[in-house]
Design a protein around this motif. Structure first.
Motif, PDB file in Angstrom:
ATOM      1  N   ALA A   1      35.053  50.531  48.115  1.00 63.76           N
ATOM      2  CA  ALA A   1      34.300  49.897  49.198  1.00 63.76           C
ATOM      3  C   ALA A   1      34.959  48.600  49.650  1.00 63.76           C
ATOM      4  O   ALA A   1      34.983  48.285  50.849  1.00 63.76           O
ATOM      5  N   ALA A   2      35.494  47.843  48.700  1.00 64.29           N
ATOM      6  CA  ALA A   2      36.178  46.603  49.069  1.00 64.29           C
ATOM      7  C   ALA A   2      37.351  46.884  49.996  1.00 64.29           C
ATOM      8  O   ALA A   2      37.588  46.156  50.976  1.00 64.29           O
ATOM      9  N   GLU A   3      38.079  47.954  49.712  1.00 68.87           N
ATOM     10  CA  GLU A   3      39.225  48.337  50.540  1.00 68.87           C
ATOM     11  C   GLU A   3      38.786  48.743  51.936  1.00 68.87           C
ATOM     12  O   GLU A   3      39.371  48.320  52.944  1.00 68.87           O
ATOM     13  N   ARG A   4      37.739  49.543  52.012  1.00 71.58           N
ATOM     14  CA  ARG A   4      37.283  50.083  53.299  1.00 71.58           C
ATOM     15  C   ARG A   4      36.547  49.063  54.162  1.00 71.58           C
ATOM     16  O   ARG A   4      36.621  49.120  55.386  1.00 71.58           O
ATOM     17  N   TRP A   5      35.837  48.161  53.544  1.00 70.41           N
ATOM     18  CA  TRP A   5      34.903  47.314  54.273  1.00 70.41           C
ATOM     19  C   TRP A   5      35.345  45.859  54.412  1.00 70.41           C
ATOM     20  O   TRP A   5      34.572  45.014  54.877  1.00 70.41           O
ATOM     21  N   ALA A   6      36.574  45.563  54.025  1.00 72.49           N
ATOM     22  CA  ALA A   6      37.056  44.181  54.140  1.00 72.49           C
ATOM     23  C   ALA A   6      36.976  43.691  55.581  1.00 72.49           C
ATOM     24  O   ALA A   6      36.623  42.532  55.845  1.00 72.49           O
ATOM     25  N   GLY A   7      37.279  44.574  56.515  1.00 74.64           N
ATOM     26  CA  GLY A   7      37.227  44.196  57.921  1.00 74.64           C
ATOM     27  C   GLY A   7      35.830  43.921  58.428  1.00 74.64           C
ATOM     28  O   GLY A   7      35.651  43.294  59.486  1.00 74.64           O
ATOM     29  N   ASP A   8      34.818  44.379  57.693  1.00 75.46           N
ATOM     30  CA  ASP A   8      33.425  44.107  58.063  1.00 75.46           C
ATOM     31  C   ASP A   8      32.904  42.836  57.413  1.00 75.46           C
ATOM     32  O   ASP A   8      31.723  42.491  57.571  1.00 75.46           O
TER      33      ASP A   8
ATOM     34  N   GLU B   1      33.457  32.931  46.645  1.00 73.39           N
ATOM     35  CA  GLU B   1      33.612  33.274  48.062  1.00 73.39           C
ATOM     36  C   GLU B   1      34.975  33.925  48.295  1.00 73.39           C
ATOM     37  O   GLU B   1      36.010  33.410  47.856  1.00 73.39           O
ATOM     38  N   GLY B   2      34.990  35.074  48.963  1.00 75.67           N
ATOM     39  CA  GLY B   2      36.231  35.769  49.280  1.00 75.67           C
ATOM     40  C   GLY B   2      36.712  36.724  48.208  1.00 75.67           C
ATOM     41  O   GLY B   2      37.657  37.482  48.439  1.00 75.67           O
ATOM     42  N   VAL B   3      36.089  36.723  47.034  1.00 76.38           N
ATOM     43  CA  VAL B   3      36.480  37.647  45.964  1.00 76.38           C
ATOM     44  C   VAL B   3      35.903  39.026  46.271  1.00 76.38           C
ATOM     45  O   VAL B   3      34.720  39.166  46.569  1.00 76.38           O
ATOM     46  N   THR B   4      36.720  40.067  46.183  1.00 78.14           N
ATOM     47  CA  THR B   4      36.240  41.417  46.431  1.00 78.14           C
ATOM     48  C   THR B   4      37.109  42.431  45.691  1.00 78.14           C
ATOM     49  O   THR B   4      38.293  42.186  45.427  1.00 78.14           O
ATOM     50  N   GLY B   5      36.494  43.551  45.318  1.00 72.22           N
ATOM     51  CA  GLY B   5      37.218  44.615  44.632  1.00 72.22           C
ATOM     52  C   GLY B   5      37.553  44.308  43.189  1.00 72.22           C
ATOM     53  O   GLY B   5      38.441  44.944  42.616  1.00 72.22           O
ATOM     54  N   GLN B   6      36.807  43.388  42.563  1.00 70.85           N
ATOM     55  CA  GLN B   6      37.116  42.962  41.201  1.00 70.85           C
ATOM     56  C   GLN B   6      36.016  43.369  40.219  1.00 70.85           C
ATOM     57  O   GLN B   6      34.941  43.808  40.616  1.00 70.85           O
ATOM     58  N   TYR B   7      36.295  43.175  38.942  1.00 63.93           N
ATOM     59  CA  TYR B   7      35.365  43.469  37.848  1.00 63.93           C
ATOM     60  C   TYR B   7      35.183  42.178  37.068  1.00 63.93           C
ATOM     61  O   TYR B   7      36.149  41.615  36.541  1.00 63.93           O
ATOM     62  N   TYR B   8      33.928  41.699  37.016  1.00 61.29           N
ATOM     63  CA  TYR B   8      33.626  40.419  36.378  1.00 61.29           C
ATOM     64  C   TYR B   8      32.727  40.623  35.165  1.00 61.29           C
ATOM     65  O   TYR B   8      31.872  41.523  35.143  1.00 61.29           O
ATOM     66  N   GLU B   9      32.905  39.771  34.165  1.00 52.40           N
ATOM     67  CA  GLU B   9      32.010  39.723  33.011  1.00 52.40           C
ATOM     68  C   GLU B   9      31.963  38.275  32.523  1.00 52.40           C
ATOM     69  O   GLU B   9      32.926  37.524  32.712  1.00 52.40           O
TER      70      GLU B   9
END
Length: 318
Positions: free
Chosen positions: A203-210, A270-278
């Motif tokens: 989703a991060a890849e597809r929706w970055a432009g949104d 802010e601006g972080v996307t497509g990542q895995y956080y813990e």
């Protein structure tokens, strides 16, 4: 999503309340699935405390109404409004109704609901293996169904709640529904939580432009939740004794909700996307499962796996 005061650092012991301290979410709208128990309640509480209007998306509306009433009595002055709406992630018709009935922009979506390791195989209304169907496909249908509302917001965020359990299995594309291999509650749970992480990548890849940020999170080992209500205690004890299951240090529910709230609301990511956080930080890669109590498997962040899963999931929810 501004902040005037925040702790200098966040970590494993940070609570959801500490994450939103000083964060202003007034005018924002949020949806939290599975918000009638566990970390879902605390996620909703934190977002509403910061001013967001929060929809509790729950299977049992009576339980959800009870939680909403309790939270409303406890929330500070100026908190956001709470609404309860029904959704059953194992029944795609309710997911479609929820998405179709949503009106206006959606700023925050926390895909928190989940099921874990029932001892016997179960299936969703449309025949999918239950854990994969609920944890991944139900949320996939919901989030893609709400894509237009998310795109209409100014910098929407989606949080996909995964688990350290993803280390039990990659997505086995040749037998997603356990039609050919023997059912195992742990690999099926692991597959579903790997799928959740891969959804965030896709989703991060597809929706970055949104302008939509999508991230996966690992809440931690939170003891006081209903997630394990379908598990066989003897089976769990046997797996722990075998060494196949290693558990991170236990967290409170308030601490367990912190990473979800961080990715949903904090200006620090802010601006972080497509990542895995813990533990309120980006997870480190795991080379092998044995003894691992933290980190993310490379297969759960693989772009090719994410693209393949997206195609399969679209076909399943069409």
């Amino acid at each position: 999503m501004s902040a005037s005061r925040m702790p200098r650092t966040f970590g494993a012991s940070t609570t959801a309340a500490e994450v939103v301290d000083g964060v202003d979410l007034h005018g924002r709208r949020a949806v939290v699935t599975g918000a009638s128990s566990g970390i879902g309640v605390e996620t909703a509480r934190a977002l509403a405390t910061a001013g967001a209007d929060v929809t509790l998306a729950v299977r049992g509306t009576a339980a959800g109404a009870g939680v909403a009433a309790r939270l409303e009595a406890e929330l500070p002055s100026g908190a956001g409004k709470l609404t309860v709406r029904r959704i059953d992630l194992a029944d795609r018709s309710t997911v479609a109704v929820f998405a179709a009935d949503w009106d206006g922009p959606l700023d925050i979506l926390v895909n928190n609901a989940g099921v874990m390791s029932p001892p016997q195989i179960a299936r969703t209304a449309d025949g999918r293996e239950w854990q994969f169907g609920v944890n991944h496909l139900g949320h996939f249908a919901l989030t893609t169904g709400l894509h237009r509302a998310l795109a209409a917001a100014d910098g929407a965020r989606v949080v996909a709640v995964s688990s350290i359990g993803h280390l039990f299995s990659p997505v086995v594309f040749d037998d997603l529904d356990y039609r050919f291999r023997p059912y195992d509650p742990w690999t099926s749970y692991g597959q579903s939580k790997t799928a959740v992480a891969l959804f965030a990548v896709g989703a991060a890849e597809r929706w970055a432009g949104d302008g939509i940020a999508v991230n996966a999170v690992m809440p931690g080992n939170v003891g006081a939740t209903s997630l394990g209500r379908n598990m066989d205690p003897q089976q769990v004890a046997a797996v722990i004794a075998s060494g196949d299951l290693a558990l991170p240090p236990e967290k409170t529910v308030e601490q367990g909700a912190a990473t979800s709230v961080l990715m949903a609301a904090s200006p620090t990511v802010e601006g972080v996307t497509g990542q895995y956080y813990e533990d309120c930080a980006q997870a480190k890669p795991v080379a092998e499962r044995a003894g691992a109590v933290a980190g993310v498997a490379p297969y759960a962040l693989d772009q090719e796996n994410a693209a393949r899963l997206w195609t399969v999931s679209e076909a399943f929810v069409r």
